[in-house]
Scaffold this motif. Structure first.
Motif, PDB file in Angstrom:
ATOM      1  N   PHE A   1       0.811  -1.210   0.000  1.00 34.96           N
ATOM      2  CA  PHE A   1       0.000   0.000   0.000  1.00 34.96           C
ATOM      3  C   PHE A   1       0.851   1.269   0.000  1.00 34.96           C
ATOM      4  O   PHE A   1       0.349   2.359  -0.250  1.00 34.96           O
ATOM      5  N   ASN A   2       2.140   1.120   0.312  1.00 39.00           N
ATOM      6  CA  ASN A   2       3.052   2.259   0.332  1.00 39.00           C
ATOM      7  C   ASN A   2       4.075   2.205  -0.794  1.00 39.00           C
ATOM      8  O   ASN A   2       5.106   2.874  -0.741  1.00 39.00           O
ATOM      9  N   GLY A   3       3.808   1.379  -1.793  1.00 37.65           N
ATOM     10  CA  GLY A   3       4.662   1.368  -2.969  1.00 37.65           C
ATOM     11  C   GLY A   3       5.975   0.634  -2.797  1.00 37.65           C
ATOM     12  O   GLY A   3       6.918   0.882  -3.558  1.00 37.65           O
ATOM     13  N   TYR A   4       6.080  -0.262  -1.813  1.00 38.22           N
ATOM     14  CA  TYR A   4       7.292  -1.049  -1.576  1.00 38.22           C
ATOM     15  C   TYR A   4       8.504  -0.180  -1.285  1.00 38.22           C
ATOM     16  O   TYR A   4       9.642  -0.539  -1.608  1.00 38.22           O
ATOM     17  N   VAL A   5       8.270   0.960  -0.662  1.00 39.40           N
ATOM     18  CA  VAL A   5       9.363   1.782  -0.155  1.00 39.40           C
ATOM     19  C   VAL A   5       9.756   1.209   1.210  1.00 39.40           C
ATOM     20  O   VAL A   5       8.902   0.754   1.970  1.00 39.40           O
TER      21      VAL A   5
ATOM     22  N   GLY B   1      19.913  -5.595  -2.909  1.00 37.98           N
ATOM     23  CA  GLY B   1      18.608  -6.029  -2.439  1.00 37.98           C
ATOM     24  C   GLY B   1      17.856  -4.891  -1.779  1.00 37.98           C
ATOM     25  O   GLY B   1      18.429  -3.849  -1.423  1.00 37.98           O
ATOM     26  N   ILE B   2      16.554  -5.080  -1.609  1.00 36.95           N
ATOM     27  CA  ILE B   2      15.679  -4.063  -1.025  1.00 36.95           C
ATOM     28  C   ILE B   2      15.461  -4.376   0.453  1.00 36.95           C
ATOM     29  O   ILE B   2      15.106  -5.495   0.814  1.00 36.95           O
TER      30      ILE B   2
ATOM     31  N   GLY C   1      -0.217   5.425   0.524  1.00 37.02           N
ATOM     32  CA  GLY C   1      -0.123   5.131   1.942  1.00 37.02           C
ATOM     33  C   GLY C   1       0.400   6.298   2.738  1.00 37.02           C
ATOM     34  O   GLY C   1       0.400   7.446   2.280  1.00 37.02           O
ATOM     35  N   GLU C   2       0.907   6.014   3.928  1.00 41.80           N
ATOM     36  CA  GLU C   2       1.379   7.070   4.826  1.00 41.80           C
ATOM     37  C   GLU C   2       2.659   7.729   4.340  1.00 41.80           C
ATOM     38  O   GLU C   2       2.906   8.894   4.634  1.00 41.80           O
ATOM     39  N   TYR C   3       3.492   6.996   3.622  1.00 40.10           N
ATOM     40  CA  TYR C   3       4.787   7.556   3.248  1.00 40.10           C
ATOM     41  C   TYR C   3       5.196   7.232   1.819  1.00 40.10           C
ATOM     42  O   TYR C   3       6.310   7.526   1.395  1.00 40.10           O
ATOM     43  N   GLY C   4       4.303   6.622   1.056  1.00 36.47           N
ATOM     44  CA  GLY C   4       4.626   6.290  -0.327  1.00 36.47           C
ATOM     45  C   GLY C   4       3.410   5.753  -1.044  1.00 36.47           C
ATOM     46  O   GLY C   4       2.339   5.563  -0.445  1.00 36.47           O
ATOM     47  N   GLY C   5       3.553   5.520  -2.327  1.00 36.45           N
ATOM     48  CA  GLY C   5       2.446   4.995  -3.110  1.00 36.45           C
ATOM     49  C   GLY C   5       2.939   4.478  -4.443  1.00 36.45           C
ATOM     50  O   GLY C   5       4.122   4.603  -4.786  1.00 36.45           O
ATOM     51  N   ALA C   6       2.035   3.890  -5.215  1.00 42.19           N
ATOM     52  CA  ALA C   6       2.418   3.345  -6.508  1.00 42.19           C
ATOM     53  C   ALA C   6       1.170   3.053  -7.325  1.00 42.19           C
ATOM     54  O   ALA C   6       0.060   2.911  -6.785  1.00 42.19           O
ATOM     55  N   LEU C   7       1.358   2.959  -8.631  1.00 41.99           N
ATOM     56  CA  LEU C   7       0.316   2.539  -9.564  1.00 41.99           C
ATOM     57  C   LEU C   7       0.675   1.145 -10.035  1.00 41.99           C
ATOM     58  O   LEU C   7       1.746   0.922 -10.606  1.00 41.99           O
ATOM     59  N   TYR C   8      -0.227   0.168  -9.798  1.00 42.83           N
ATOM     60  CA  TYR C   8       0.036  -1.217 -10.141  1.00 42.83           C
ATOM     61  C   TYR C   8      -0.835  -1.649 -11.322  1.00 42.83           C
ATOM     62  O   TYR C   8      -2.049  -1.411 -11.317  1.00 42.83           O
ATOM     63  N   PRO C   9      -0.243  -2.291 -12.310  1.00 38.46           N
ATOM     64  CA  PRO C   9      -1.054  -2.835 -13.395  1.00 38.46           C
ATOM     65  C   PRO C   9      -1.989  -3.921 -12.872  1.00 38.46           C
ATOM     66  O   PRO C   9      -1.702  -4.586 -11.873  1.00 38.46           O
ATOM     67  N   ALA C  10      -3.115  -4.089 -13.569  1.00 40.28           N
ATOM     68  CA  ALA C  10      -4.110  -5.062 -13.121  1.00 40.28           C
ATOM     69  C   ALA C  10      -4.744  -5.730 -14.332  1.00 40.28           C
ATOM     70  O   ALA C  10      -4.631  -5.257 -15.466  1.00 40.28           O
ATOM     71  N   GLU C  11      -5.392  -6.845 -14.092  1.00 42.95           N
ATOM     72  CA  GLU C  11      -6.194  -7.508 -15.121  1.00 42.95           C
ATOM     73  C   GLU C  11      -7.566  -7.773 -14.541  1.00 42.95           C
ATOM     74  O   GLU C  11      -7.718  -8.145 -13.376  1.00 42.95           O
ATOM     75  N   LEU C  12      -8.581  -7.539 -15.352  1.00 44.17           N
ATOM     76  CA  LEU C  12      -9.956  -7.768 -14.933  1.00 44.17           C
ATOM     77  C   LEU C  12     -10.306  -9.228 -15.200  1.00 44.17           C
ATOM     78  O   LEU C  12     -10.466  -9.654 -16.343  1.00 44.17           O
ATOM     79  N   LEU C  13     -10.421 -10.011 -14.140  1.00 40.21           N
ATOM     80  CA  LEU C  13     -10.708 -11.436 -14.266  1.00 40.21           C
ATOM     81  C   LEU C  13     -12.193 -11.695 -14.460  1.00 40.21           C
ATOM     82  O   LEU C  13     -12.590 -12.592 -15.210  1.00 40.21           O
ATOM     83  N   GLU C  14     -12.998 -10.942 -13.740  1.00 46.12           N
ATOM     84  CA  GLU C  14     -14.454 -10.987 -13.817  1.00 46.12           C
ATOM     85  C   GLU C  14     -14.950  -9.563 -13.635  1.00 46.12           C
ATOM     86  O   GLU C  14     -14.178  -8.687 -13.237  1.00 46.12           O
TER      87      GLU C  14
ATOM     88  N   TRP D   1      -0.555  -6.457  -9.490  1.00 45.14           N
ATOM     89  CA  TRP D   1       0.762  -6.954  -9.111  1.00 45.14           C
ATOM     90  C   TRP D   1       1.797  -5.834  -9.188  1.00 45.14           C
ATOM     91  O   TRP D   1       1.701  -4.936 -10.019  1.00 45.14           O
ATOM     92  N   PRO D   2       2.807  -5.902  -8.322  1.00 48.28           N
ATOM     93  CA  PRO D   2       3.948  -4.998  -8.421  1.00 48.28           C
ATOM     94  C   PRO D   2       4.927  -5.531  -9.463  1.00 48.28           C
ATOM     95  O   PRO D   2       5.235  -6.724  -9.472  1.00 48.28           O
ATOM     96  N   THR D   3       5.405  -4.687 -10.336  1.00 50.00           N
ATOM     97  CA  THR D   3       6.261  -5.155 -11.417  1.00 50.00           C
ATOM     98  C   THR D   3       7.602  -5.678 -10.920  1.00 50.00           C
ATOM     99  O   THR D   3       8.245  -6.485 -11.595  1.00 50.00           O
ATOM    100  N   ALA D   4       8.066  -5.247  -9.743  1.00 51.89           N
ATOM    101  CA  ALA D   4       9.387  -5.646  -9.254  1.00 51.89           C
ATOM    102  C   ALA D   4       9.370  -6.958  -8.482  1.00 51.89           C
ATOM    103  O   ALA D   4      10.433  -7.492  -8.157  1.00 51.89           O
ATOM    104  N   PHE D   5       8.191  -7.512  -8.176  1.00 47.13           N
ATOM    105  CA  PHE D   5       8.107  -8.704  -7.347  1.00 47.13           C
ATOM    106  C   PHE D   5       7.176  -9.730  -7.998  1.00 47.13           C
ATOM    107  O   PHE D   5       6.242  -9.364  -8.701  1.00 47.13           O
TER     108      PHE D   5
END
Length: 534
Positions: free
Chosen positions: A122-126, A217-218, A475-488, A495-499
């Motif tokens: 929720f905070n963009g994996y920061v 590594g992160i 989130g409280e200290y970061g954020g991100a835009l995640y690609p998605a697929e509409l299943l239904e 999903w996060p592109t880095a993980f």
């Protein structure tokens, strides 16, 4: 096998990791408490040209958990706490249901506690700044399930246990472990520091692949706890394993390597910080550790007086290489390997399934003829062969706290729309997703509205990015835009592109208006984001 022969065989096994331009691993093997092999391959610091040594300290991730359990057993023996006490009696300020699981339930991953790591998204994996991991965990109200009725791996539970140890002992967890275990056992290369930074002299750096080379590594969190903060050496972990196997006191392998019985009678393989299972006909007690940039494994075979440690300072096959070491050492003592399931025997399984109750998404795919299982859209892995008892399909998937099994429900037929999977002894239904995906344009009226969650201290909104769905979290200290697929029409995977892997978002409507977005991850189910203004 003679030691000289063993050394040559293991040197050959790990030869692909002997590189001057890449991180690598350390390896140590003991028989009857005596070290019979030590090896180091690759670099501790790629950029500085510093090679790994057999005694180089490195992060070992979730191998830390058994030390938390050892500390709790010792404190319980000394009367400082009870393992049957609710966590809320030792950790003040916990809200709602999260205060109710017992220490033992958190130790065995049967407390139902949500995991702060999954809320990293929720905070963009920061990197979580100082104090944030504890704050995230403390503010959780709901549980994944009632304590003692299920099993779900939770680093968050071990964060709370770390706080309980500090409260009962009156000292930081790292200091307690050093005084009671590391120093008495001469584990001179082992520590649990309070913070990831600053870097410690001599410790291996961690790496992730970044073709054609590597990047660091992160760090998940600046604060370190007993869920995965331990730094150790292969030599020290062998000392620990030998002591644990031979101890007759309150902290002993016999006390920790036991199955956990749930309320429904199911026995989980996860005991007190250790997993006990059968492999190739032998009893294996083990735990692995993984984090972005490091992976490790510790195997103990009590009846063979064999202990094996493999630690990588990169994303590496620590478990697989550890099993290959065991295979090399024991040879004919092992039962013959049994091939896993083949796609040709289960063609009707192929596809993706969703379980409404748990929010789990899983799928079956072909991997060059082998049947592969994926969770939340991650990379497929091969399940192990298993007996087809009680109508179960003849394979099992290791999900950390117990084997995941599958069966076709009655009166459904193989290949039908429904399948059942066993989750901690309880059979749960899942339905096959339609191969034809809905038009993402149907989400246009829902875009741009923010949805808020108190437990997550974050907000989310649907967006259409180039005509494709996406979820934006802040989130409280970061954020991100995640690609998605509409299943239904009401179900997305993002999903996060880095993980690897992904998460599910279910859309909740009332009178045709989107009112909530409910997010489920592998360790945290049903985080509700409710509609806000604008």
């Amino acid at each position: 096998m003679a030691e000289q022969e063993l050394t040559a065989a293991l040197d050959g096994l790990f030869a692909p990791f002997r590189r001057a331009d890449a991180p690598g691993c350390t390896v140590a093997v003991a028989r009857g408490g005596r070290t019979v092999y030590r090896g180091a391959f690759g670099m501790a610091s790629v950029e500085q040209g510093v090679a790994l040594q057999a005694g180089t300290p490195m992060p070992v991730g979730s191998i830390s958990k058994q030390f938390v359990c050892a500390a709790l057993l010792l404190l319980a023996h000394e009367g400082a706490l009870s393992l049957e006490a609710p966590i809320g009696s030792l950790v003040e300020g916990l809200q709602g249901e999260q205060a109710s699981p017992t220490l033992r339930q958190l130790m065995t991953h049967t407390g139902g506690v949500r995991c702060y790591l999954d809320q990293w998204v929720f905070n963009g994996y920061v990197t979580l700044p100082a104090g944030m991991a504890e704050r995230i965990q403390r503010r959780q109200h709901a549980l994944n399930f009632a304590p003692g009725t299920g099993s779900s791996y939770s680093n968050g539970g071990y964060l709370l246990l770390s706080l309980a140890i500090e409260r009962a002992s009156g000292m930081p967890l790292g200091e307690f472990l050093a005084r009671r275990f590391f120093e008495p056992l001469s584990m001179t290369g082992t520590c649990l520091p309070p913070h990831r930074w600053p870097l410690r002299t001599g410790e291996a750096a961690t790496y992730l692949p970044s073709p054609p080379g590597w990047r660091h590594g992160i760090a998940i969190s600046d604060d370190l706890y007993g869920d995965g903060g331990l730094v150790s050496t292969a030599d020290d972990l062998l000392r620990w394993a030998t002591w644990l196997r031979t101890s007759t006191g309150p902290v002993a392998l016999s006390a920790m390597a036991l199955p956990t019985r749930l309320a429904n009678g199911f026995a989980s393989d996860y005991g007190l910080g250790l997993i006990t299972e059968r492999w190739r006909g032998l009893r294996v007690v083990q735990h692995a550790g993984g984090m972005p940039g490091a992976s490790s494994s510790l195997f103990m075979l009590p009846e063979e007086d064999l202990d094996v440690v493999v630690a990588f300072n990169r994303a590496g096959p620590a478990i697989g290489m550890g099993l290959k070491v065991i295979e090399t050492v024991l040879g004919a003592r092992l039962a013959a390997a049994v091939d896993g399931p083949r796609t040709q025997h289960h063609p009707t399984l192929l596809g993706r399934y969703v379980a409404e109750e748990s929010g789990l998404l899983f799928g079956f795919a072909d991997m060059d003829g082998a049947l592969g299982l994926s969770l939340f859209g991650g990379a497929p892995f091969a399940p192990d062969a298993a007996a087809p008892d009680d109508g179960m399909l003849p394979f099992v998937a290791d999900v950390g706290t117990g084997g995941m099994r599958f069966r076709w429900p009655e009166p459904s037929r193989p290949g039908g729309a429904l399948i059942e999977y066993r989750d901690a002894g309880t059979w749960r239904p899942a339905r096959r997703l339609d191969m034809d995906k809905p038009d993402p344009g149907s989400l246009s009226p829902d875009a741009c509205h923010w949805f808020h969650s108190g437990d997550a201290a974050a907000r989310v909104r649907l967006e259409l990015d180039g005509g494709q769905p996406a979820l934006r979290f802040q989130g409280e200290y970061g954020g991100a835009l995640y690609p998605a697929e509409l299943l239904e029409p009401e179900l997305l995977r993002f999903w996060p592109t880095a993980f690897p892997g992904g998460m599910l978002a279910r859309l909740g409507r009332r009178a045709g208006v989107l009112q909530a977005i409910v997010v489920s991850t592998s360790r945290t189910r049903r985080t509700v984001f409710e509609r806000g203004e604008g």
